[in-house]
Scaffold this motif. Structure first.
Motif, PDB file in Angstrom:
ATOM      1  N   LEU A 135       6.484  -3.321   7.384  1.00 36.90           N
ATOM      2  CA  LEU A 135       6.558  -3.694   5.977  1.00 36.90           C
ATOM      3  C   LEU A 135       7.859  -3.169   5.382  1.00 36.90           C
ATOM      4  CD1 LEU A 135       2.938  -2.983   4.612  1.00 36.90           C
ATOM      5  CD2 LEU A 135       4.034  -5.228   4.782  1.00 36.90           C
ATOM      6  N   SER A 136       8.482  -3.987   4.529  1.00 40.08           N
ATOM      7  CA  SER A 136       9.713  -3.578   3.848  1.00 40.08           C
ATOM      8  C   SER A 136       9.551  -3.842   2.360  1.00 40.08           C
ATOM      9  CB  SER A 136      10.921  -4.360   4.384  1.00 40.08           C
ATOM     10  OG  SER A 136      11.089  -4.138   5.765  1.00 40.08           O
ATOM     11  N   PRO A 137       9.524  -2.806   1.525  1.00 45.24           N
ATOM     12  CA  PRO A 137       9.332  -2.993   0.082  1.00 45.24           C
ATOM     13  C   PRO A 137      10.379  -3.927  -0.512  1.00 45.24           C
ATOM     14  CG  PRO A 137       9.163  -0.673   0.680  1.00 45.24           C
ATOM     15  CD  PRO A 137       9.670  -1.391   1.890  1.00 45.24           C
ATOM     16  N   GLY A 138       9.921  -4.818  -1.379  1.00 47.67           N
ATOM     17  CA  GLY A 138      10.829  -5.701  -2.085  1.00 47.67           C
ATOM     18  C   GLY A 138      11.310  -6.894  -1.299  1.00 47.67           C
ATOM     19  N   GLY A 139      10.819  -7.074  -0.073  1.00 47.45           N
ATOM     20  CA  GLY A 139      11.294  -8.176   0.763  1.00 47.45           C
ATOM     21  C   GLY A 139      10.379  -9.383   0.770  1.00 47.45           C
ATOM     22  N   GLY A 140       9.368  -9.374  -0.084  1.00 50.10           N
ATOM     23  CA  GLY A 140       8.445 -10.499  -0.147  1.00 50.10           C
ATOM     24  C   GLY A 140       7.338 -10.457   0.879  1.00 50.10           C
ATOM     25  N   ASP A 141       7.188  -9.351   1.595  1.00 53.45           N
ATOM     26  CA  ASP A 141       6.136  -9.241   2.596  1.00 53.45           C
ATOM     27  C   ASP A 141       4.754  -9.296   1.938  1.00 53.45           C
ATOM     28  OD1 ASP A 141       8.114  -8.979   4.438  1.00 53.45           O
ATOM     29  OD2 ASP A 141       7.882  -6.813   4.718  1.00 53.45           O
ATOM     30  N   THR A 142       3.785  -9.803   2.679  1.00 54.24           N
ATOM     31  CA  THR A 142       2.414  -9.925   2.173  1.00 54.24           C
ATOM     32  C   THR A 142       1.459  -9.158   3.075  1.00 54.24           C
ATOM     33  OG1 THR A 142       2.836 -12.099   1.208  1.00 54.24           O
ATOM     34  CG2 THR A 142       0.542 -11.520   1.613  1.00 54.24           C
ATOM     35  N   ILE A 143       0.558  -8.406   2.463  1.00 55.06           N
ATOM     36  CA  ILE A 143      -0.471  -7.669   3.187  1.00 55.06           C
ATOM     37  C   ILE A 143      -1.735  -8.522   3.221  1.00 55.06           C
ATOM     38  CG2 ILE A 143      -1.884  -5.580   3.249  1.00 55.06           C
ATOM     39  CD1 ILE A 143       0.365  -4.181   1.654  1.00 55.06           C
ATOM     40  N   TYR A 144      -2.236  -8.790   4.420  1.00 58.70           N
ATOM     41  CA  TYR A 144      -3.457  -9.571   4.604  1.00 58.70           C
ATOM     42  C   TYR A 144      -4.577  -8.650   5.067  1.00 58.70           C
ATOM     43  CZ  TYR A 144      -0.498 -13.752   4.436  1.00 58.70           C
ATOM     44  OH  TYR A 144       0.373 -14.737   4.042  1.00 58.70           O
ATOM     45  N   GLU A 145      -5.758  -8.877   4.532  1.00 56.04           N
ATOM     46  CA  GLU A 145      -6.904  -8.069   4.969  1.00 56.04           C
ATOM     47  C   GLU A 145      -8.202  -8.824   4.807  1.00 56.04           C
ATOM     48  OE1 GLU A 145      -8.068  -6.210   6.962  1.00 56.04           O
ATOM     49  OE2 GLU A 145      -7.842  -4.132   6.281  1.00 56.04           O
ATOM     50  N   GLY A 146      -9.129  -8.580   5.764  1.00 61.49           N
ATOM     51  CA  GLY A 146     -10.494  -9.067   5.670  1.00 61.49           C
ATOM     52  C   GLY A 146     -11.374  -7.938   5.196  1.00 61.49           C
ATOM     53  N   THR A 147     -12.068  -8.117   4.081  1.00 58.55           N
ATOM     54  CA  THR A 147     -12.796  -7.030   3.449  1.00 58.55           C
ATOM     55  C   THR A 147     -13.946  -7.560   2.623  1.00 58.55           C
ATOM     56  OG1 THR A 147     -12.586  -5.290   1.739  1.00 58.55           O
ATOM     57  CG2 THR A 147     -11.055  -7.128   1.625  1.00 58.55           C
ATOM     58  N   VAL A 148     -14.957  -6.723   2.421  1.00 55.70           N
ATOM     59  CA  VAL A 148     -16.052  -7.095   1.523  1.00 55.70           C
ATOM     60  C   VAL A 148     -15.741  -6.712   0.086  1.00 55.70           C
ATOM     61  CG1 VAL A 148     -17.774  -6.932   3.340  1.00 55.70           C
ATOM     62  CG2 VAL A 148     -17.301  -4.927   1.930  1.00 55.70           C
ATOM     63  N   GLY A 149     -14.591  -6.115  -0.149  1.00 53.46           N
ATOM     64  CA  GLY A 149     -14.195  -5.849  -1.530  1.00 53.46           C
ATOM     65  C   GLY A 149     -13.329  -4.636  -1.763  1.00 53.46           C
ATOM     66  N   SER A 150     -13.833  -3.452  -1.466  1.00 51.85           N
ATOM     67  CA  SER A 150     -13.163  -2.221  -1.895  1.00 51.85           C
ATOM     68  C   SER A 150     -11.787  -2.040  -1.271  1.00 51.85           C
ATOM     69  CB  SER A 150     -14.041  -1.010  -1.583  1.00 51.85           C
ATOM     70  OG  SER A 150     -15.191  -1.007  -2.406  1.00 51.85           O
ATOM     71  N   THR A 151     -11.664  -2.278   0.038  1.00 52.53           N
ATOM     72  CA  THR A 151     -10.354  -2.132   0.673  1.00 52.53           C
ATOM     73  C   THR A 151      -9.368  -3.137   0.098  1.00 52.53           C
ATOM     74  OG1 THR A 151     -11.404  -1.380   2.717  1.00 52.53           O
ATOM     75  CG2 THR A 151      -9.107  -2.097   2.860  1.00 52.53           C
ATOM     76  N   GLY A 152      -9.845  -4.350  -0.153  1.00 53.00           N
ATOM     77  CA  GLY A 152      -8.980  -5.364  -0.739  1.00 53.00           C
ATOM     78  C   GLY A 152      -8.476  -4.971  -2.108  1.00 53.00           C
ATOM     79  N   ILE A 153      -9.354  -4.382  -2.909  1.00 49.92           N
ATOM     80  CA  ILE A 153      -8.965  -3.944  -4.257  1.00 49.92           C
ATOM     81  C   ILE A 153      -7.909  -2.846  -4.171  1.00 49.92           C
ATOM     82  CG2 ILE A 153      -9.796  -2.785  -6.342  1.00 49.92           C
ATOM     83  CD1 ILE A 153     -12.485  -4.304  -5.843  1.00 49.92           C
ATOM     84  N   SER A 154      -8.129  -1.881  -3.298  1.00 48.46           N
ATOM     85  CA  SER A 154      -7.159  -0.798  -3.130  1.00 48.46           C
ATOM     86  C   SER A 154      -5.818  -1.331  -2.635  1.00 48.46           C
ATOM     87  CB  SER A 154      -7.701   0.247  -2.154  1.00 48.46           C
ATOM     88  OG  SER A 154      -8.888   0.843  -2.648  1.00 48.46           O
TER      89      SER A 154
END
Length: 439
Positions: A135-154
């Motif tokens: 991951l590189s801050p400011g480079g437009g990268d996207t974080i993908y995750e499969g979650t029931v909610g809490s991890t996604g919110i964080s």
């Protein structure tokens, strides 16, 4: 007889004269140069820069001082990340009185980013990915995750704070307020039909695929990063580095049992490894809190996940037959496996018990929690009843009930529990249908 004939007498007299002269010289120096005296006194009051890491030592009452590296509310923290961790350890009075043991709960819903223990995990996963160049801050990268909610919110909160985007895949039977919150946090949300882990459309598998598709796309230089909370070792290590040490410090190492549920398994594995392996609490009893429909209870108690036709990763029906969100699973994750050998026992909790516990805590302690926290508290009570009176049991309050209004708390209302006025002297064990064998 002259002084020259007696060197010892002469030396003594000379020292006396020199001492008296020194006194007058010093007094005269202070009178002639008062500004130097003031500067000297000022330097004595200020610590030398760099001489101490946290400034001068101040003795404090240990019960009143914070064990953490920063005390929220007293000073400045750097960004939203600074509000993560150092959560209070709450004595739940009604549960302690009912069991004869001290039941303490780590208030993880007070984490300041996403309001759950997943704040710790999300931050550590992002930091590790940055260190590895994924991951590189400011480079437009996207974080993908499969979650029931809490991890996604964080992840959604921290992604914005650190210059990323978030794309969250979650089952469509989760409480709608979770996906609504994710939308408001700027995340892209895909609610997908419930499917077994062997299905490519399972929410975790879909998130993995979306990340690969993003990285492979030719129309953007940015990358997709699959956080992979279930298998990433950054999950359990977050709790081994922070949650476990906090619990140890807050209890001063005096705890007899630790009780927690498992979804990814990171919390119970990380905390247990710290307490048992790094702190040497070999006699600590670690108990898994498992909701109905989950296979982990049988895995701990009997070594198998149901029958051979329903072994890990082979079940074709709905993932977990329960209204509880966040914990309960029918496969063994890498994070859970790390600590599985250190878990001593397991407690199965029904949906009805979880609902009754959640309502009880509102009525008797003013604590408003979600479904997984209620399961933890029921299991903590069952564990306490198996231990000598006066034992100290620690569990986790994962998130607030505000994330469970449309499902868990709606069911509590449908059960008629909110229409009943619970008396303060009501028997908790009778409410939960639990028998105290010590009586």
């Amino acid at each position: 007889m002259s002084l020259s004939d007696h060197p010892r007498v002469y030396g003594t007299a000379a020292l006396a004269v020199a001492f008296i002269a020194g006194i007058f010289a010093t007094l005269g120096f202070k009178d002639l140069y008062p500004e130097l005296e003031a500067r000297y006194q000022g330097r004595r009051k200020r610590p030398r820069q760099g001489s101490m890491l946290f400034g001068p030592v101040r003795l404090e009452d240990r019960e009143e001082s914070s064990m953490s590296s920063h005390d929220r509310g007293h000073g400045i923290v750097d960004g939203i990340e600074g509000t993560i961790g150092n959560t209070p350890l709450i004595k739940i009075r009604s549960l302690s009185e009912a069991t004869g043991c001290t039941i303490l709960a780590k208030a993880e819903f007070l984490n300041g980013a996403g309001g759950s223990p997943k704040d710790r995990v999300a931050l550590n996963m992002i930091q590790v990915a940055e260190q590895q160049g994924l991951l590189s801050p400011g480079g437009g990268d996207t974080i993908y995750e499969g979650t029931v909610g809490s991890t996604g919110i964080s992840l959604a909160v921290l992604a914005r704070a650190r210059g990323y985007k978030a794309h969250i895949c979650m089952p469509d039977d989760m409480a709608i307020e979770k996906s609504d919150l994710l939308h408001h946090l700027g995340a892209t949300v895909e609610r997908v039909p419930v499917a077994p882990i062997t299905d490519p459309g399972h929410f975790v598998n879909l998130a993995r695929s979306r990340a690969k598709e993003h990285t492979a796309a030719s129309d953007t230089p940015s990358r997709g990063f699959f956080a992979d909370q279930f298998e990433s070792m950054a999950n359990y290590t977050a709790h081994m580095k922070t949650t476990g040490p906090e619990i140890y410090a807050q209890t001063e190492g005096r705890l007899d049992a630790f009780v927690a549920g498992a979804g990814t398994g990171g919390t119970i594995a990380g905390v247990t490894k710290h307490l048992k392996e790094e702190r040497g609490l070999a006699s600590l009893k670690v108990v898994l809190a498992d909701p109905q429909g989950s296979g982990l209870y049988n895995k701990i108690r009997h070594g198998v996940m149901y029958s051979s036709t329903e072994r890990e990763g082979k079940r074709r029906r709905q993932q977990v037959d329960t209204m509880v969100e966040g914990i309960g699973i029918n496969r063994i994750t890498e994070n859970f496996e790390v600590g599985r050998g250190l878990i001593d026992d397991a407690v199965k909790v029904t949906d009805e018990q979880a609902c009754r516990m959640a309502r009880w805590l509102v009525e008797h302690d003013g604590i408003f929690i979600g479904s997984s926290s209620a399961v933890n508290c029921v299991a903590a009570v069952v564990t306490a009843l198996k231990m000598p009176r006066g034992s100290q049991v620690v569990t986790i309050l994962c998130d607030s009930g505000t994330r469970h209004l449309s499902k868990f708390w709606k069911h509590i209302a449908a059960m008629g529990l909110e229409d009943e006025t619970q008396e303060q002297d009501e028997d908790l064990l009778a409410v939960l249908g639990i028998q105290d064998l010590r009586r």
